[in-house]
Design a protein around this motif. Sequence first.
Motif, PDB file in Angstrom:
ATOM      1  N   PHE A   1      19.688  14.066 -15.563  1.00 50.82           N
ATOM      2  CA  PHE A   1      20.124  13.708 -14.216  1.00 50.82           C
ATOM      3  C   PHE A   1      18.934  13.572 -13.256  1.00 50.82           C
ATOM      4  CE2 PHE A   1      21.316  15.179  -9.942  1.00 50.82           C
ATOM      5  CZ  PHE A   1      22.205  14.175  -9.601  1.00 50.82           C
ATOM      6  N   PHE A   2      18.051  14.560 -13.239  1.00 50.17           N
ATOM      7  CA  PHE A   2      16.923  14.523 -12.307  1.00 50.17           C
ATOM      8  C   PHE A   2      15.962  13.377 -12.638  1.00 50.17           C
ATOM      9  CE2 PHE A   2      18.387  18.942 -12.154  1.00 50.17           C
ATOM     10  CZ  PHE A   2      18.552  19.096 -10.788  1.00 50.17           C
ATOM     11  N   TYR A   3      15.821  13.125 -13.923  1.00 51.84           N
ATOM     12  CA  TYR A   3      14.979  11.983 -14.304  1.00 51.84           C
ATOM     13  C   TYR A   3      15.597  10.671 -13.820  1.00 51.84           C
ATOM     14  CZ  TYR A   3      13.218   8.265 -17.273  1.00 51.84           C
ATOM     15  OH  TYR A   3      12.713   7.077 -17.729  1.00 51.84           O
ATOM     16  N   ASN A   4      16.910  10.549 -13.944  1.00 52.37           N
ATOM     17  CA  ASN A   4      17.575   9.323 -13.488  1.00 52.37           C
ATOM     18  C   ASN A   4      17.512   9.177 -11.967  1.00 52.37           C
ATOM     19  OD1 ASN A   4      18.301   8.497 -16.080  1.00 52.37           O
ATOM     20  ND2 ASN A   4      20.171   9.735 -16.054  1.00 52.37           N
ATOM     21  N   VAL A   5      17.522  10.323 -11.253  1.00 50.17           N
ATOM     22  CA  VAL A   5      17.378  10.258  -9.793  1.00 50.17           C
ATOM     23  C   VAL A   5      16.009   9.708  -9.419  1.00 50.17           C
ATOM     24  CG1 VAL A   5      17.201  11.648  -7.705  1.00 50.17           C
ATOM     25  CG2 VAL A   5      19.063  12.056  -9.310  1.00 50.17           C
ATOM     26  N   LEU A   6      14.977  10.239 -10.050  1.00 49.54           N
ATOM     27  CA  LEU A   6      13.624   9.736  -9.778  1.00 49.54           C
ATOM     28  C   LEU A   6      13.476   8.277 -10.207  1.00 49.54           C
ATOM     29  CD1 LEU A   6      11.504  12.846 -10.873  1.00 49.54           C
ATOM     30  CD2 LEU A   6      12.102  12.119  -8.552  1.00 49.54           C
TER      31      LEU A   6
ATOM     32  N   SER B   1      23.582  12.587 -20.310  1.00 47.46           N
ATOM     33  CA  SER B   1      23.337  12.146 -18.934  1.00 47.46           C
ATOM     34  C   SER B   1      23.126  13.336 -18.001  1.00 47.46           C
ATOM     35  CB  SER B   1      24.521  11.300 -18.439  1.00 47.46           C
ATOM     36  OG  SER B   1      24.699  10.160 -19.242  1.00 47.46           O
ATOM     37  N   TYR B   2      23.803  14.458 -18.282  1.00 45.71           N
ATOM     38  CA  TYR B   2      23.655  15.643 -17.428  1.00 45.71           C
ATOM     39  C   TYR B   2      22.237  16.203 -17.496  1.00 45.71           C
ATOM     40  CZ  TYR B   2      24.262  20.406 -15.731  1.00 45.71           C
ATOM     41  OH  TYR B   2      24.123  21.588 -15.049  1.00 45.71           O
TER      42      TYR B   2
END
Length: 219
Positions: free
Chosen positions: A78-83, A74-75
Amino acid sequence: MVIMYSLVLPIIHNRAREMLQGLSIGILTISIVLGLMILQVWVAASFFLQPKMGTADKQKPLALNNRKVFHNFSYFLFFYNVLLGLSACLSRLLISCILGTWLIARIDRTIMQSGYERADMGFRAWIGMLFVDHYHTNPVLVSFCHILITGHRDRSLQRAITYKYLNQSAGHRISARSRTRWLLLQTLINNPRLVVLRKSKPSHGSREFTQTLLTCSDC
């Protein structure tokens, strides 16, 4: 309109190459996003979930098995999950606007979230109309009114049949005077006290008739 501005106009103005580059970049971006989503779901289902608790279960339980590896995974995403969350938020807003515009004419469906139906005046008017229909079409009240109307109609019909039977005899024609005298006799027999109050001519027959009715009343 979308096809006109995105495909036809660039080709007319000799910008087909830029249009194809933008289209290819958009398709590549969408493909990468979908591929990462599918990969993330597959990795989570294969490595991070505990095995099935029973042989009859179709899916694994939503319980983590390798939590440290899952946190590392998940770390790095992280940026992919934000987008992905931002795009999901925008898609929710877009879908809400489309559905709200589509269902604005239907007052039986609220366009508000659950718990905020009171802010929708159209939906509140629909609920109020349902309550009014319920109170004015109550089954007990409707049945009671039907019984009253049916009983009144039957009594009126019975009276009409009785009067018609008296007015139209099946035998010989009876004069109005004879019919009146017959009804008078029936009334006096049923109410003997009216004989004393009745005005009659002083004759021998009327006195005998009065005496007979009084005798019947005493009996």
